[in-house]
Each structure stands twice: as C-alpha cells, then as structure tokens.
Write an enzyme that holds these catalytic residues in place. Structure first.
Site, PDB file in Angstrom:
ATOM      1  N   CYS A  87      81.897 112.710  26.649  1.00 26.35           N
ATOM      2  CA  CYS A  87      81.084 112.159  27.726  1.00 26.35           C
ATOM      3  C   CYS A  87      81.150 110.637  27.793  1.00 26.35           C
ATOM      4  CB  CYS A  87      79.638 112.615  27.553  1.00 26.35           C
ATOM      5  SG  CYS A  87      78.531 112.160  28.882  1.00 26.35           S
ATOM      6  N   HIS A 162      73.451 112.000  28.016  1.00 23.60           N
ATOM      7  CA  HIS A 162      74.521 112.080  29.017  1.00 23.60           C
ATOM      8  C   HIS A 162      74.808 110.696  29.595  1.00 23.60           C
ATOM      9  CE1 HIS A 162      77.142 113.751  31.965  1.00 23.60           C
ATOM     10  NE2 HIS A 162      76.349 113.513  32.991  1.00 23.60           N
TER      11      HIS A 162
END
Length: 340
Positions: A87, A162
């Site tokens: 990510c 995230h």
C-alpha cells in the site's frame, strides 16, 4: 483490503524510509516530508510539491461521502491495489508515475512503459509481480525474532492503515485510492495546493469522532538542490553588485558615493541571505545523514547479538536478577499510548 501479501513485507511509515526507497528505485531529486499543517503557506514553502500522501486507519464498510465523480481519464496513471502490504509503495508510485517533471530512472520508466496500456487491475497485478520494485520495498523491513508462515485476512480487531494519494493532472485534482475502481476527480483547480487542503480536511472530519490517527506526507523536490540553486542566484546578484560598486568607486563624486553606500547595503543583505541558505543546506544534509543512519539500524539484524548476550548472562547466572530489575523499572515508568 486484500488478504494476500504476495511476498511483500510491511514497512514503516516514515519520511526517511520513503525518501530512501524512492532513491533506491532510481528516482532523482525527490524526497518525502512529513506535514503538520495543510495551510497554503506551509505547502507553498515546500514547492515543488509533486503530490500528497494521506495515511489513515482503514475501517471496513466505510465509504467516504465525497461527491466527486470517479474518473476514467486516460491521462491519469492509476493502478488498483491487489495486495495489502504494498500500500505505501503504491501510494508513492501513484504520485511519481503521474508527474512529467520527475526523472524516474530506468526501473520506473520501464515499468510505466510496460503497463501504460493495461487496465488498472492488470497494472496492480504487474506491480505485485515486479521483482525490482518489490525487492527495494522489502529491503526496509525490520528483522523479526519470530517468523510465521500463517497468512490471514485482517479482522475488525486489527489496526489496518491505508494510504491514498492526491496529485494534480492536466489542471484537475485527483484522489488515487487503490481500493476504488478508478481515480476520483475533485474537479478543475487553478491552485491545487490550496484546494487539496479542503479535500483532505473534509476526509479527516468524517473520521474525527472515531479516529484521530492520521499522517500526511508531501512528495517534494530535493530541498538541497533547490537551495543550492537559490545560492547560485544570490551569488550572481552579489557579483553584479560588486562590479557596480567598483565602477561607482572609480567615479569619485558625491552622487556616486551615495549610490555606493546603497549598493554596499544590498550586498550585505544578500550575504546574510546566502548565509541563511547555506545553513538550511547544512540542515538538510544532516537530515539525510540521519535518514541513512536510521535506515541502517532498521535493516540490521540485532537478534543474534541479543541472543548471545542473554545466553552469556544465563551461563553466568545473572539473567534472572537482571530480569527482575527490569520488571521493577518498568513498573516505575509512566504508561505510554501505543500508536501503530
């Protein structure tokens, strides 16, 4: 989020890690800085700002209430996120691969050329299987004392963070979130550094009652190069004024002497400005040296040394007493809140 890590390790969210990661991928004259404010003055002082990276705690089932439409603009390089642990690197690449004013280097130029005509899901899959990028990413993993082959999806009890990117492309501000199906177009912008603050603040406000752990970083030009260019410009101004001062001194009249005094004052101010710029370059050099030192410590495996030390203490019979002393000291230390 995807449950398959695809042999990608989890790395620390840190500007020093990201700066060296970008350099190791072959990109030139780019660094990452942590942001503590979204005001225009702060962002403008960092220019050139290539993009912003926003880190937040991912909440299953939460969909941002943004009304901005998803976009299929071909000019935007967007890749879907296929695996979880990539990510951070994917967010960085979302900025780098959308800028024409960055020297990407051979690895990223080849990757972009190879994937440019692929759909977004295949771009994400190509990233997952790119050995060169994955090896650089994995080089920043911390050694662990105990390794597990178990692979499981994140649950509601896990803290999963995230990364998403914000970058200007063709006069529009885009949000690039690998978990969405396409880029989010936040509309036309004449000053994206001003508009992006409003967009991110709105995103943070959605979580403000349940979550306060956010991190924001800017992908910017190498400050040392920019500062040295400013020093060169100041040096050119000083040289021009020195020539002017010499000519004024040869013309020994009252008017020339007055003008010479003003020129001397300008030279003095420029010398002060130059000294300040040199100090800023030195601070940047010190920061990069610290980044390098910290990353060496991150990558080094201290476990054999610790194991040998504990084994030696056990053989001498001092381990148990040392453990008891450590427990007593731990009780006296104030409690600290953990942040992941």
């Amino acid at each position: 989020m995807g449950s398959d890590n695809g042999n990608w390790c989890l790395i620390e969210s840190d500007p020093g890690v990201f700066t060296e990661l970008i350099q190791d991928m072959g990109v030139k004259d780019v660094q990452v800085e942590e942001l503590y404010s979204l005001d225009l003055e702060t962002l403008s002082a960092m220019e050139p700002v290539y993009g912003l990276i926003f880190l937040f705690k991912w909440q299953p089932g939460h969909n941002p209430s943004t009304k901005a439409p998803e976009s299929s603009a071909e000019s935007v390089y967007y890749a879907q996120q296929i695996i979880q642990n990539a990510c951070a690197t994917q967010a960085i690449l979302s900025v780098l691969l959308n800028r024409q004013d960055i020297e990407l280097g051979e690895t990223l130029n080849n990757f972009r050329s190879f994937t440019i005509d692929l759909p977004s899901d295949m771009r994400g899959l190509a990233l997952t299987n790119c050995d060169q990028i994955r090896d650089v990413h994995n080089s920043f993993v911390r050694p662990e004392a105990f390794l597990s082959d178990e692979k499981r999806p994140a649950t509601e009890d896990d803290d999963v963070f995230h990364f998403i990117s914000y970058v200007p492309v063709d006069g529009h501000l885009y949000e690039l979130d690998g978990l969405r199906g396409s880029p989010v177009d936040h509309g036309k912008t004449s000053n994206w550094l001003q508009d992006v603050g409003t967009v991110i603040q709105k995103r943070m406000d959605e979580y403000s009652q349940s979550e306060i752990r956010f991190n924001l970083m800017a992908v910017i030009g190498d400050r040392r190069k920019i500062l040295n260019k400013k020093i060169d410009s100041v040096d050119a101004d000083i040289s021009r004024l020195l020539q002017r001062l010499e000519a004024l001194r040869l013309d020994d009249c009252a008017e020339s002497r007055e003008e010479a005094t003003r020129v001397e004052s300008q030279i003095g101010m420029l010398n002060s400005e130059r000294a300040g710029l040199e100090q800023m370059v030195e601070m940047e050099n010190d920061k990069f040296a610290k980044y390098k030192f910290d990353n060496v410590l991150r990558k080094h495996n201290f476990i054999p040394m610790v194991y040998g030390l504990l084994s030696g203490m056990a053989e001498k019979g001092t381990l148990e007493s040392a453990m008891e002393q450590a427990k007593e000291l731990a009780k006296k230390r104030p409690r600290q809140q953990n942040w992941q």
